[in-house]
Enzyme design. Structure first.
Site, short mmCIF file in Angstrom:
data_model
loop_
_atom_site.label_atom_id
_atom_site.label_comp_id
_atom_site.label_asym_id
_atom_site.label_seq_id
_atom_site.Cartn_x
_atom_site.Cartn_y
_atom_site.Cartn_z
CD GLU A 81 7.83 -0.43 7.34
OE1 GLU A 81 6.84 -1.10 7.02
OE2 GLU A 81 8.06 0.71 6.88
CG ASP A 85 -0.38 -0.07 2.52
OD1 ASP A 85 0.87 -0.19 2.60
OD2 ASP A 85 -1.12 -0.03 3.53
CB SER A 86 4.58 1.72 -0.20
OG SER A 86 4.77 0.54 -0.96
#
Ligand code: KIV
Length: 277
Positions: free
Chosen positions: A180, A43-44
Site C-alpha cells: 500500500e 477493514d476499510s
C-alpha cells in the site's frame, strides 16, 4: 468452483490479478459477476460502511458479519478477509483463533498488516492450514497512529526494509502481499524478487495485481479521495439525485402510480362496499 489460492499463485508472471473490496452481499455479487479474482473484505469497511475515522475501531464481530455477507454473494472469486486491529497482535493463539473465525464466516484466506515483526504469527496461521495475505507499506491500522497517510519507501533505507519484509513474509508462508502506497520503484523491485504475487494499492503498475476500495471505484466515498484511486463512476451524486426525485414524487403524489399498486377483484370490492357503507 471458486478460485483457489493455487489459482492466484499461478497467475504470477502470467496474468494481472484483479482485487476489489466488498463488504455486503449485493456488492459482492456484482463484483463477482464482473469477474474479479479476489474479493477483499477489507477493514476499510470501518470507514466506508460504518463511518469511523480510520480502521482502528473495527472488531472481529463486525468483520465476521461482512465476511458472511460477501461469501454468500460470491460464486467465482477468492474471498480474503482482513484481520482487524488487535485481533492478532496479542499472541499466536489469539491470531489462530480469530483467523479461524473469519474462515468459518466464509473467507478462504485472511490478510494481516505487518512485516518482519509478525512473521511468526503468519507462520503459525499458515501452519494450521489458513492461507495468509501479507500487507506492508502503508499500514492503516498503525501508520495512522504515528504519521498519518504518507507514501512509503521513499528512501533507500526505507525501501530496503520493505524489501526485507516482503522476503520474510514469503518465507513465513504468505501466498501474496498487499503493497500500500509504496513508491513504484520499490514495488517493482519487491515484485521481481519474490515468488508470490504482490497486490498493489497506490503502488504503481509493476505489482502482480491491483486492489481498490469499491467505494472509490464507484465514487461513493466523499471524505477521502486518494490520488491513486481511479473513480470510474460518481455514483454518490446520482444516488442523491435519484432519492431527491423519489422524495419529490411522494410529495407531489406522482409516486406510487397504478403500476406500483395492487388492486382487488371488482366483485370483491362491490361486496366490501356493501358491508362497510
Ligand atoms: O481494508 C482495505 O480495504 C485494505 C486495502 C486498502 C488493501 O486493506
Amino acid at each position: 468452483m471458486p478460485k483457489s489460492v493455487r489459482d492466484i499463485l499461478s497467475m504470477k508472471n502470467s496474468k494481472k490479478i484483479t482485487v476489489i473490496t466488498a463488504y455486503d452481499y449485493t456488492t459482492a455479487q456484482l463484483c463477482d459477476k464482473a469477474g474479479v479474482d479476489i474479493l477483499l473484505v477489507g477493514d476499510s469497511a470501518g470507514m466506508v460502511m460504518l463511518g469511523y475515522e480510520n480502521t482502528i475501531p473495527v472488531t472481529m464481530d463486525q468483520m465476521c458479519l461482512f465476511t458472511e455477507a460477501v461469501s454468500r454473494g460470491r460464486q467465482n472469486a477468492l474471498v480474503v478477509a482482513d484481520m482487524p486491529f488487535m485481533s492478532y497482535q496479542s499472541s499466536k493463539s489469539q491470531a489462530i483463533e480469530n483467523a479461524g473465525r473469519l474462515i468459518k464466516a466464509g473467507a478462504d484466506a485472511v490478510k494481516l498488516e505487518g512485516g518482519s515483526e509478525i512473521k511468526d504469527t503468519v507462520r503459525a496461521i499458515v501452519e494450521i492450514g489458513i492461507p495468509v495475505m501479507g500487507h506492508i507499506g502503508f499500514q492503516p491500522q498503525t501508520t495512522t497512529l504515528q504519521e498519518g497517510y504518507k507514501v512509503q519507501a521513499k528512501t533507500k533505507d526505507a525501501a530496503l526494509k520493505l524489501f526485507e519484509a516482503g522476503k520474510t513474509l514469503e518465507e513465513a508462508g504468505a501466498f501474496s502481499i498487499a503493497l500500500e502506497m509504496v513508491t513504484k520503484e520499490t514495488s517493482k523491485m519487491i515484485s521481481n524478487s519474490i515468488g508470490i504475487p504482490t497486490i498493489g494499492i497506490g503502488s504503481g503498475p509493476d505489482c502482480d495485481g491491483q486492489v481498490l476500495v469499491v467505494h472509490d471505484v464507484l465514487g461513493l466515498y466523499e471524505k477521502i479521495k486518494p490520488k491513486f484511486a481511479k473513480r470510474y463512476l460518481e455514483l454518490s451524486s446520482d444516488i442523491v439525485k435519484a432519492i431527491e426525485s423519489y422524495k419529490n414524487d411522494v410529495i407531489s403524489g406522482k409516486f406510487p402510480g397504478n403500476e406500483h399498486s395492487f388492486t382487488m377483484d371488482k366483485s370483491e370490492l362491490e361486496r366490501l362496499k356493501k358491508e362497510i357503507v
